[in-house]
Scaffold this motif. Structure first.
Motif, PDB file in Angstrom:
ATOM      1  N   THR A  97       0.840  -1.198   0.000  1.00 13.50           N
ATOM      2  CA  THR A  97       0.000   0.000   0.000  1.00 13.50           C
ATOM      3  C   THR A  97       0.874   1.247   0.000  1.00 13.50           C
ATOM      4  O   THR A  97       0.503   2.265  -0.603  1.00 13.50           O
ATOM      5  CB  THR A  97      -0.910   0.035   1.235  1.00 13.50           C
ATOM      6  OG1 THR A  97      -0.102  -0.092   2.429  1.00 13.50           O
ATOM      7  CG2 THR A  97      -1.925  -1.094   1.192  1.00 13.50           C
ATOM      8  N   ARG A 147      -0.778  -5.103   1.837  1.00 11.29           N
ATOM      9  CA  ARG A 147      -2.077  -4.650   1.344  1.00 11.29           C
ATOM     10  C   ARG A 147      -3.073  -4.388   2.468  1.00 11.29           C
ATOM     11  O   ARG A 147      -4.105  -3.754   2.248  1.00 11.29           O
ATOM     12  CB  ARG A 147      -2.633  -5.674   0.353  1.00 11.29           C
ATOM     13  CG  ARG A 147      -1.854  -5.696  -0.961  1.00 11.29           C
ATOM     14  CD  ARG A 147      -2.282  -6.828  -1.850  1.00 11.29           C
ATOM     15  NE  ARG A 147      -1.577  -6.789  -3.139  1.00 11.29           N
ATOM     16  CZ  ARG A 147      -1.527  -7.814  -3.977  1.00 11.29           C
ATOM     17  NH1 ARG A 147      -2.150  -8.943  -3.690  1.00 11.29           N
ATOM     18  NH2 ARG A 147      -0.875  -7.708  -5.133  1.00 11.29           N
ATOM     19  N   ASP A 157      -2.014  -2.736   5.012  1.00  8.63           N
ATOM     20  CA  ASP A 157      -1.321  -1.592   5.609  1.00  8.63           C
ATOM     21  C   ASP A 157      -0.645  -1.946   6.923  1.00  8.63           C
ATOM     22  O   ASP A 157      -0.502  -1.110   7.810  1.00  8.63           O
ATOM     23  CB  ASP A 157      -2.264  -0.394   5.797  1.00  8.63           C
ATOM     24  CG  ASP A 157      -1.496   0.927   5.849  1.00  8.63           C
ATOM     25  OD1 ASP A 157      -0.459   1.018   5.177  1.00  8.63           O
ATOM     26  OD2 ASP A 157      -1.942   1.847   6.563  1.00  8.63           O
TER      27      ASP A 157
END
Length: 285
Positions: free
Chosen positions: A200, A221, A223
């Motif tokens: 991310t 992804r 975070d």
């Protein structure tokens, strides 16, 4: 044997300053604002810093290096691989650099070759030759987050880091920390603009003196903090180009690590487009 940087002349060529690679329109910002520190917004300042990192590495032409890759699991068991890498700089900002990695040791991976053509926002071109299968496998654009030959480096980590592949934001200035004691760093975020990234965002520490990446935190992804890459033991070549001879990747979620240690760097070795042909991967020695 270490390469003597004094063997090489000062660079005589450079990339266009319209846009660029690892770590985009920051040239006008730099001219108007004077330095990245004077950029008006965090986004402008982050972009200007990334542009300056790239500007300082323009014009190297091509390079070659030998290195060792040490993979260590959570239990502390390690294995070592020996490999070599060649890079061809592509001057046009609309295209990325090309690189070729060939494994020489141990025997079970000898001859494995990885070729990558970095793009900006289009899918990158990557091929992997596996001697055991005797075939060249194209890496799917949807698989860029997968591990490269069992290491903690993903396929997308091995691409040249073109500026326009990311958007940026400056976070703060602070000491660089243990990896570069006595130096102050810019801390910036960069967000992948290309599809199928496994990240991310990435948080990067860049030293304010020479604009070298010192540390990169990678967020997955969800975070969550996934990995940290620490770059140490920088040496300068051609009176301009800095290369980190120790690159250490830690996977915080698995406990595994991969360390790359570079034995030597050479520049202007004369590689060209013909050396980066997928059809030649089977014949590399």
């Amino acid at each position: 044997m270490p390469i003597n940087p004094q063997r090489f002349p000062r660079p005589v060529t450079s990339k266009t300053l319209l846009a660029a690679p690892v770590l985009g329109p920051a040239l006008l910002l730099l001219v108007a604002a004077g330095t990245p520190a004077q950029a008006e917004t965090p986004e402008e300042k982050g972009l200007a810093i990334a542009e300056e990192v790239d500007r300082r590495d323009l014009g190297f032409g091509d390079s070659a290096s030998t290195l060792k890759m040490v993979l260590t699991n959570k239990q502390g068991q390690s294995s070592t691989r020996e490999l070599r890498i060649q890079t061809l700089e592509i001057p046009e900002r609309s295209e990325g650099d090309k690189s070729l990695v060939v494994f020489d040791h141990p025997r079970d991976i000898e001859g494995t070759a990885f070729l990558s053509f970095t793009k900006i926002l289009d899918p990158d071109d990557q091929w992997l030759y596996l001697p055991a299968l005797k075939r060249v496998k194209r890496i799917s654009s949807a698989n860029k987050s997968g591990p490269f030959v069992g290491s903690e480096f993903a396929y997308e980590d091995l691409l040249s880091q073109e500026v326009d592949k990311y958007s940026y934001r400056w976070l703060r200035d602070e000491p660089c920390g243990e990896a570069a004691q006595g130096l102050d760093c810019f801390v910036i975020e960069r967000f992948p603009r290309y599809e199928n990234s496994g990240y991310t965002r990435q948080v990067t520490w860049i030293d304010q003196q020479e604009y070298r990446p010192i540390r990169i935190d990678f967020y997955d992804r969800k975070d969550s903090l996934l990995k940290t890459l620490t770059l140490r033991q920088y040496n300068q070549y051609l009176d301009q180009y800095w290369r980190a001879d120790d690159q250490y990747m830690v996977n915080h979620q698995t406990g595994k690590t991969t360390r790359l240690t570079f034995d030597a760097w050479e520049f202007r070795v004369g590689v060209n487009e013909r050396d980066f042909n997928p059809n030649r991967l089977k014949r590399l020695r």
